[in-house]
Design a protein around this motif. Sequence first.
Motif, PDB file in Angstrom:
ATOM      1  N   SER A   1      -1.416  -5.475  -1.381  1.00  0.00           N
ATOM      2  CA  SER A   1      -0.387  -4.860  -0.542  1.00  0.00           C
ATOM      3  C   SER A   1      -0.464  -5.384   0.888  1.00  0.00           C
ATOM      4  CB  SER A   1      -0.548  -3.336  -0.537  1.00  0.00           C
ATOM      5  OG  SER A   1      -1.758  -2.963   0.108  1.00  0.00           O
ATOM      6  N   GLN A   2       0.621  -5.231   1.631  1.00  0.00           N
ATOM      7  CA  GLN A   2       0.678  -5.734   3.006  1.00  0.00           C
ATOM      8  C   GLN A   2      -0.354  -5.043   3.894  1.00  0.00           C
ATOM      9  OE1 GLN A   2       4.561  -5.541   4.818  1.00  0.00           O
ATOM     10  NE2 GLN A   2       3.791  -6.009   6.871  1.00  0.00           N
ATOM     11  N   ALA A   3      -0.484  -3.724   3.774  1.00  0.00           N
ATOM     12  CA  ALA A   3      -1.432  -2.997   4.622  1.00  0.00           C
ATOM     13  C   ALA A   3      -2.859  -3.456   4.378  1.00  0.00           C
ATOM     14  CB  ALA A   3      -1.299  -1.501   4.368  1.00  0.00           C
ATOM     15  N   SER A   4      -3.227  -3.653   3.116  1.00  0.00           N
ATOM     16  CA  SER A   4      -4.591  -4.084   2.803  1.00  0.00           C
ATOM     17  C   SER A   4      -4.843  -5.498   3.284  1.00  0.00           C
ATOM     18  CB  SER A   4      -4.837  -3.989   1.297  1.00  0.00           C
ATOM     19  OG  SER A   4      -4.784  -2.648   0.858  1.00  0.00           O
TER      20      SER A   4
ATOM     21  N   GLU B   1      -5.546   0.570   2.737  1.00  0.00           N
ATOM     22  CA  GLU B   1      -4.123   0.622   2.381  1.00  0.00           C
ATOM     23  C   GLU B   1      -3.372   1.759   3.061  1.00  0.00           C
ATOM     24  OE1 GLU B   1      -1.329   0.586  -1.633  1.00  0.00           O
ATOM     25  OE2 GLU B   1      -3.507   0.537  -1.781  1.00  0.00           O
ATOM     26  N   ARG B   2      -4.039   2.897   3.309  1.00  0.00           N
ATOM     27  CA  ARG B   2      -3.300   4.069   3.769  1.00  0.00           C
ATOM     28  C   ARG B   2      -3.879   4.732   5.008  1.00  0.00           C
ATOM     29  NH1 ARG B   2      -2.418   6.862  -2.220  1.00  0.00           N
ATOM     30  NH2 ARG B   2      -1.210   5.139  -3.113  1.00  0.00           N
TER      31      ARG B   2
ATOM     32  N   TYR C   1     -10.688   2.683  -1.263  1.00  0.00           N
ATOM     33  CA  TYR C   1      -9.493   1.852  -1.409  1.00  0.00           C
ATOM     34  C   TYR C   1      -8.419   2.249  -0.393  1.00  0.00           C
ATOM     35  CZ  TYR C   1     -11.288  -0.124  -5.762  1.00  0.00           C
ATOM     36  OH  TYR C   1     -12.049  -0.790  -6.698  1.00  0.00           O
ATOM     37  N   ASN C   2      -8.272   3.541  -0.153  1.00  0.00           N
ATOM     38  CA  ASN C   2      -7.265   3.996   0.809  1.00  0.00           C
ATOM     39  C   ASN C   2      -7.638   3.654   2.247  1.00  0.00           C
ATOM     40  OD1 ASN C   2      -5.820   5.089  -1.295  1.00  0.00           O
ATOM     41  ND2 ASN C   2      -6.632   7.160  -1.019  1.00  0.00           N
TER      42      ASN C   2
ATOM     43  N   HIS D   1      -7.006  -7.713  -3.213  1.00  0.00           N
ATOM     44  CA  HIS D   1      -6.040  -6.758  -2.682  1.00  0.00           C
ATOM     45  C   HIS D   1      -4.695  -7.464  -2.617  1.00  0.00           C
ATOM     46  CE1 HIS D   1      -8.071  -8.994   0.498  1.00  0.00           C
ATOM     47  NE2 HIS D   1      -6.970  -8.936   1.195  1.00  0.00           N
TER      48      HIS D   1
END
Length: 453
Positions: A364-367, A72-73, A68-69, A362
């Motif tokens: 979030s913006q990053a995802s 997103e991260r 998942y990260n 998903h």
Amino acid sequence: MWYMIESLDVLVDDLSGAFTRSSFRTACQFLVGWVMCLGKHTLGRTAHSAQPQTAPAPAARHGLDGYYNFFERSAWTTSGLAYHLAVLVFTRLKLLGRITLLVDDTLAHKRGQSVWGLGWWRDAVASTQKRVATASGHNWVVLAVAYSPPFCTTPIFALPLLARLHLPGQGQSSCPVLAKAMLAEVLGWFPKHTFTLVGDGAYACKELLLDLDERVVFVGRMRGDACVYDPQVPQAPKSKRGRKARKGPKLPKPREAAARADRKGAAEGSWLWRTIEVAIYGESRCLSVVSYEAVWPRVRGLHPVQIVVVRDPESRMKDCYLFTTDLTGTVNWVVTQFAWRWAIEVLFRASKQVMDIEAPKHWSQASVEKLAPWVWSMQTVIMVWYLTGGHTSPEALEMREVMGDWDSEWSLRHMLQVMRRAILNATINPNSADEDQLKEMVETLKNWVNLAA
């Protein structure tokens, strides 16, 4: 648990520069998991498919944070991945001369109050000529490379390179502006290459074409009622006062040019239909064309363009009004290049029906900004693998023998099936396993099949 076959590992290794060491390991596992996933491609199902030796336990913590990260991260960027992907495509497929790029936008259906970047967009699949249908989702602008294999007479392949999200609301960049930004990236990566950009009527606008780079020529569709002018400026008398003319008199609009050619019939002179033979959409066709040079101030300013009016004598297609910024291009080349644009429509269908790009949930913006471009990038890797060596693998030969008349070995679904079979054959090898390992393999296969239930 799955073994990445050597021919795929060599290609994926070319993308390692876009990731850190840990994120590259996750990317490799995610790619294999995406290929081996038999059910809906949610992030959880895909992650479990990447490591099927352990049965998922819904009551316990899943332990899939790394997957998942990854979207997103992680520190990797879509532009960095696209650069390494472009180098992979250009070198592995040995693209030479002027390279054809395709641009278009597509709607990825999504819902949810917390999903970033959602908007209501035209749904091209559900719309008709009389009714425009809209749907909630993400509107992606995609830039792809068109490739025609030298070893077969298949339709053109579109290999996605870059994707940018078109956000809703005022003040946001339009689709042509996003396409121009992506084109500028590719031009910066390959300063010695020349390109042909092919787009539909939505990209025949001044935002994209007014100051087009000299290394790029555009081929696209234009309106039948576009106002065009003679590029030859008449000589004005010296005694005439006021500003000098910058363009010639009005020329027939594309639709009027077709009507004028109909009236002339078999007469001689200009504005006449002439017959050409071109190979488009997988077959050879005889078409009627009228071509002329003009200035289209609304789109190209005072730069002349070549207009090509195309008619199908068999009435299987409506009249098509094409243009190009390349004044030296032949009419056959213009029609053929625009026909290549259909490959990106095939690409969109395959990404939704085969790669299941709309399935991951998903918010979030990053995802949102990373997941769809990553899926399209892996779609390109799968196609490059099959075109460079996968089509000659033992698994491809086996499937070729049992194919029906309705099957196509050059579809993405077939490529994915061949790769999945090759990974299974490389992972499960009874000759090199003892009894305990065979039992573990059987348990892994049971978990893998249950994930698709």
